[in-house]
Design a protein around this motif. Structure first.
Motif, PDB file in Angstrom:
ATOM      1  N   UNK A  81      -1.642  10.011   5.507  1.00 32.65           N
ATOM      2  CA  UNK A  81      -0.921  11.371   4.167  1.00 32.65           C
ATOM      3  C   UNK A  81      -0.578  11.625   3.612  1.00 32.65           C
ATOM      4  N   UNK A  82       0.059   9.874   2.702  1.00 32.64           N
ATOM      5  CA  UNK A  82      -0.081  10.442   1.503  1.00 32.64           C
ATOM      6  C   UNK A  82      -1.136   9.863   0.858  1.00 32.64           C
ATOM      7  N   UNK A  83      -2.131   9.462   0.954  1.00 37.85           N
ATOM      8  CA  UNK A  83      -3.064  10.239   0.128  1.00 37.85           C
ATOM      9  C   UNK A  83      -3.304  11.368   0.236  1.00 37.85           C
ATOM     10  N   UNK A  84      -3.530  12.616   1.539  1.00 43.95           N
ATOM     11  CA  UNK A  84      -3.688  14.141   0.824  1.00 43.95           C
ATOM     12  C   UNK A  84      -2.571  14.518   0.070  1.00 43.95           C
ATOM     13  N   UNK A  85      -1.671  14.219   0.514  1.00 42.96           N
ATOM     14  CA  UNK A  85      -0.286  15.103  -0.171  1.00 42.96           C
ATOM     15  C   UNK A  85       0.533  14.569  -1.957  1.00 42.96           C
ATOM     16  N   UNK A  86      -0.189  13.005  -1.998  1.00 43.28           N
ATOM     17  CA  UNK A  86      -0.221  12.605  -3.534  1.00 43.28           C
ATOM     18  C   UNK A  86      -1.193  13.059  -3.955  1.00 43.28           C
ATOM     19  N   UNK A  87      -1.973  13.410  -4.186  1.00 39.90           N
ATOM     20  CA  UNK A  87      -3.513  13.900  -4.394  1.00 39.90           C
ATOM     21  C   UNK A  87      -4.349  12.598  -5.588  1.00 39.90           C
ATOM     22  N   UNK A  88      -4.589  11.690  -4.046  1.00 36.80           N
ATOM     23  CA  UNK A  88      -5.341  10.225  -4.463  1.00 36.80           C
ATOM     24  C   UNK A  88      -6.783  10.879  -4.186  1.00 36.80           C
ATOM     25  N   UNK A  89      -7.101  12.191  -3.715  1.00 33.76           N
ATOM     26  CA  UNK A  89      -8.583  11.853  -2.993  1.00 33.76           C
ATOM     27  C   UNK A  89      -8.965  13.324  -3.736  1.00 33.76           C
ATOM     28  N   UNK A 146       0.811  -1.217  -0.169  1.00 24.39           N
ATOM     29  CA  UNK A 146      -0.348  -0.082   0.320  1.00 24.39           C
ATOM     30  C   UNK A 146       1.274   1.365  -0.017  1.00 24.39           C
ATOM     31  N   UNK A 147       2.127   0.929   0.665  1.00 21.96           N
ATOM     32  CA  UNK A 147       3.166   2.596   0.722  1.00 21.96           C
ATOM     33  C   UNK A 147       3.070   3.113  -0.552  1.00 21.96           C
TER      34      UNK A 147
END
Length: 198
Positions: A145-153, A115-116
């Protein structure tokens, strides 16, 4: 994937999940026995999809720690336009693929990876994300944090989180607003909504 209700055993020694709503309501899908695999209890799943009743149709979903696929398959049954299931265990991922192929016209995809690592690849935004990681690994802060920062949402995306009751308070992105919060046995489960940052 909860401890509140054990997965039903079949004669083959493996388990199964049951779809509780939508076009494949009542359909049972086989699940491999695998360490740490805890299909979400039906009563939790029913509550969650009641929360999502007006959001699930035509939404694009990510089931990040797919495991049995209980949440992802339920979303497809209830009209999600697409579900991407990410699963690290190769055997479990293969079973997910087999189950997906058994559902007519299901728009899903299984990705056998960590997942990471997946969240560090180029992003394609989702409307709904299911997060039910293995307990006692403290994966949620990094994943969120990765979901938010990397544009997944997408703007106003919803994020479902299922975790052990004893886990520490969760540090989440400041623009995630808590919508629902419940407990079943030793499991906490919550629904958040991402609010676009101004």
């Amino acid at each position: 994937m909860a401890k509140a209700k054990p997965v039903k055993k079949t004669s083959a020694g493996n388990g199964q999940i049951r779809l509780i709503g939508g076009q494949w309501r009542g359909r049972k899908l086989p699940v491999l026995n695998s360490e740490g695999l805890r299909p979400t209890a039906d009563r939790i799943k029913e509550t969650l999809f009641n929360w999502l009743m007006f959001d699930i149709h035509h939404c694009r979903c990510l089931d990040l720690f797919a495991g049995s696929g209980s949440l992802g398959f339920e979303a497809l049954s209830r009209g999600a336009s697409e579900v991407m299931m990410v699963e690290k265990d190769a055997r479990v991922a293969q079973q997910l693929q087999h189950n997906l192929a058994s559902l007519p016209l299901a728009r899903g995809k299984v990705i056998n990876t960590d997942a990471i690592g997946f969240l560090q690849s180029p992003a394609s935004p989702f409307d709904l994300v299911f997060l039910d990681p293995p307990f006692h690994r403290e994966l949620l802060p990094t994943v969120c944090q990765l979901l938010e920062q990397n544009g997944w949402l997408n703007d106003n995306a919803k994020v479902y989180i299922e975790r052990e009751q004893a886990s520490e308070s969760l540090l989440l992105p400041p623009n995630w607003r808590l919508l629902k919060d419940k407990q079943a046995g030793q499991v906490n489960y919550q629904l958040y909504q991402r609010e676009p940052e101004q």
